[in-house]
Design a protein around this motif. Sequence first.
Motif, PDB file in Angstrom:
ATOM      1  N   LEU A 464       0.809  -1.219   0.000  1.00 13.57           N
ATOM      2  CA  LEU A 464       0.000   0.000   0.000  1.00 13.57           C
ATOM      3  C   LEU A 464       0.843   1.271   0.000  1.00 13.57           C
ATOM      4  CD1 LEU A 464      -1.992  -2.281   1.081  1.00 13.57           C
ATOM      5  CD2 LEU A 464      -3.285  -0.410   2.067  1.00 13.57           C
ATOM      6  N   GLY A 465       2.156   1.116   0.103  1.00 17.58           N
ATOM      7  CA  GLY A 465       3.038   2.266   0.045  1.00 17.58           C
ATOM      8  C   GLY A 465       3.705   2.458  -1.298  1.00 17.58           C
ATOM      9  N   PHE A 466       3.320   1.639  -2.297  1.00 15.51           N
ATOM     10  CA  PHE A 466       3.904   1.830  -3.635  1.00 15.51           C
ATOM     11  C   PHE A 466       3.018   1.313  -4.764  1.00 15.51           C
ATOM     12  CE2 PHE A 466       5.326  -2.369  -2.321  1.00 15.51           C
ATOM     13  CZ  PHE A 466       5.164  -3.138  -3.451  1.00 15.51           C
ATOM     14  N   ASP A 467       2.101   0.401  -4.473  1.00 21.48           N
ATOM     15  CA  ASP A 467       1.286  -0.223  -5.518  1.00 21.48           C
ATOM     16  C   ASP A 467      -0.077   0.470  -5.591  1.00 21.48           C
ATOM     17  OD1 ASP A 467      -0.010  -1.818  -7.326  1.00 21.48           O
ATOM     18  OD2 ASP A 467       0.483  -3.715  -6.351  1.00 21.48           O
ATOM     19  N   PRO A 489       1.152   6.773   4.514  1.00 21.50           N
ATOM     20  CA  PRO A 489      -0.153   7.466   4.533  1.00 21.50           C
ATOM     21  C   PRO A 489      -0.132   8.797   5.263  1.00 21.50           C
ATOM     22  CG  PRO A 489      -0.144   5.613   6.053  1.00 21.50           C
ATOM     23  CD  PRO A 489       1.123   5.508   5.259  1.00 21.50           C
ATOM     24  N   TRP A 490       0.852   9.018   6.135  1.00 23.19           N
ATOM     25  CA  TRP A 490       0.912  10.300   6.850  1.00 23.19           C
ATOM     26  C   TRP A 490       1.693  11.362   6.065  1.00 23.19           C
ATOM     27  CZ3 TRP A 490       2.983   5.715   8.835  1.00 23.19           C
ATOM     28  CH2 TRP A 490       4.366   5.564   8.731  1.00 23.19           C
ATOM     29  N   ILE A 495      -0.497   7.369  -1.162  1.00 17.42           N
ATOM     30  CA  ILE A 495      -1.509   7.043  -2.169  1.00 17.42           C
ATOM     31  C   ILE A 495      -2.892   7.340  -1.580  1.00 17.42           C
ATOM     32  CG2 ILE A 495      -2.453   5.207  -3.634  1.00 17.42           C
ATOM     33  CD1 ILE A 495       0.272   3.852  -3.513  1.00 17.42           C
ATOM     34  N   SER A 496      -3.602   8.277  -2.184  1.00 13.52           N
ATOM     35  CA  SER A 496      -4.870   8.753  -1.629  1.00 13.52           C
ATOM     36  C   SER A 496      -5.914   7.647  -1.539  1.00 13.52           C
ATOM     37  CB  SER A 496      -5.402   9.909  -2.478  1.00 13.52           C
ATOM     38  OG  SER A 496      -5.563   9.514  -3.830  1.00 13.52           O
ATOM     39  N   TRP A 502      -5.726   4.333   7.164  1.00 11.00           N
ATOM     40  CA  TRP A 502      -4.845   4.729   8.265  1.00 11.00           C
ATOM     41  C   TRP A 502      -5.457   5.867   9.074  1.00 11.00           C
ATOM     42  CZ3 TRP A 502      -1.854   8.882   9.967  1.00 11.00           C
ATOM     43  CH2 TRP A 502      -0.796   8.578  10.824  1.00 11.00           C
ATOM     44  N   TRP A 503      -5.975   6.877   8.396  1.00  7.85           N
ATOM     45  CA  TRP A 503      -6.434   8.079   9.092  1.00  7.85           C
ATOM     46  C   TRP A 503      -7.702   7.855   9.911  1.00  7.85           C
ATOM     47  CZ3 TRP A 503      -3.891  12.479   9.921  1.00  7.85           C
ATOM     48  CH2 TRP A 503      -2.781  12.744   9.136  1.00  7.85           C
TER      49      TRP A 503
END
Length: 520
Positions: A464-467, A489-490, A495-496, A502-503
């Motif tokens: 989820l941090g690159f794909d 995510p912070w 990636i929106s 996360w938020w």
Amino acid sequence: MKRRASEWRPRLSSWIINWIWWILGIFLVVALVLFLVQHHQIIPQQLPMQVKSTEFKDVPIERMNFTEDLLTSTSLTRQLADQMTLSKAYLIIAKEHGNFDFAAELSSQIRNCQRLLSQAAVNGKRITLVEARPVATQLSKLINKALNYHYDISTTISTLRSHVQALEERVIVATVQSAAFGRLAAESLPKNLQCVNVKLTKDWFEEPPLRLLAEEQQHSLRLMDINLYHFCLFSDNVLAASVVVNSTIANVKHPQQLVFHLVTDTTNYQAMAAWFLKNDFKGCTVVVRSVEEFSWLNESSSPLFKQLASAETQNWHTRSLSLLKYLRFYIPEIHPLLERVVLLDDDIVVQRDLTPLFSLNMHGSVIGAVETCLDSFHRLHNYVNFSHPLISSAFDPQACGWAFGLNVVDLIAWKKANATAKFHYWLQKNADGMIWKEGTLPAGLLSFYGLMVPLDRRWHVLGLGFDFEIDSRLIQSAATVHFNGNMKPWLKLGISRYKHLWWRHIDFLHPYIRDCKLQS
């Protein structure tokens, strides 16, 4: 009685004359019909032309496909492009030989050729012979002139080869720099998160009861109770660690049975401890410790500490971050009385109950992890250097890789297999960086080789941090989702599509979150 011949002659002549007239009449009729038919066909062909001449209509003109024209070997566009490419090569050679006048001539004609090609691409019209002839003629003359200067093929090839090698080196340097800048961005904290840290650090020093409560918590019997569910977390990010804890307790029925062992660096210890002491986590125990407390971790006991301490190019903060990442290899030393723990990274979000992992049958293995191999990707040979004799003789290059982030650790099996000593062995063998370059995963793949039990893929979904294209159904069914990669995510570059996962575990009503203007 017979008739005479003289009686037949008048009748025969009249019969022939009648036939002649009939034939002439038929020819006249046929000629008239043909004339009428022909006249009827001509008139309709003329009418549309008369109509077209009196009406004005926009006739669409088919635009030229410049790419297809460029790929056609017989087109003028292709011939000009080839001449221009060769001229650019001779331009480089002319500059290297100090023939700047000739280089200027080449540059001028190359610009003319580029201008002509650009106009053709913009207008969508083919280049005519009239347009191409002067440019092509001048380029041909200059190419012949270059040959007279002894810029032969061998010279051209050797020169171009050296330039290609130089460009490849520049690409490699740019790639390394890009990766370094990406890691730097991922490890840095936005000013809003730093604002929260500053407020918490201020509270730590202004409120003595917080320090007393932290000391009491360090001696709690819950930290050694093997009947509770123990989670290990190594982080320098207050809110990221808070999201891990919040998302974990949100998916269990009895949060008071959970214990989080959180280790951070000296810089962030006060803020981290203040956050988890001042906020309510539904009865869950969260104890925060500083890496400085582990006095047994020194140069005499660990080659890791020796390597990090001897790195002259690293400052203390960088060494602390590196040490935090490698503390996962010292869990039995950090928690000598525990039997099983679940290791979580701070960029994880929990979506399901993780307590069933504590009753998982690990068949004597040390660590449980989700495998990441798919076809030929993420095999062991992608992580370590199999040209090294120690590696090629002891490991299978096609062995499946696996991931840190969510791991079940059997500390009894760890001690029995002496996995920490194996980690030290491979760390010493890689002192020159010839087995692997960087990161903790290659060290884990070697240290726990043959000691890993695979988990179901749904326990841990990565990327989820690159794909950008992870299947939504896979994310929904995952027990944990991992924001591994540089797009945390912070961060603004996160990636929106995945940020809300996360938020939603951040309390925007918290006064520090509101005052520091954190927004999802």
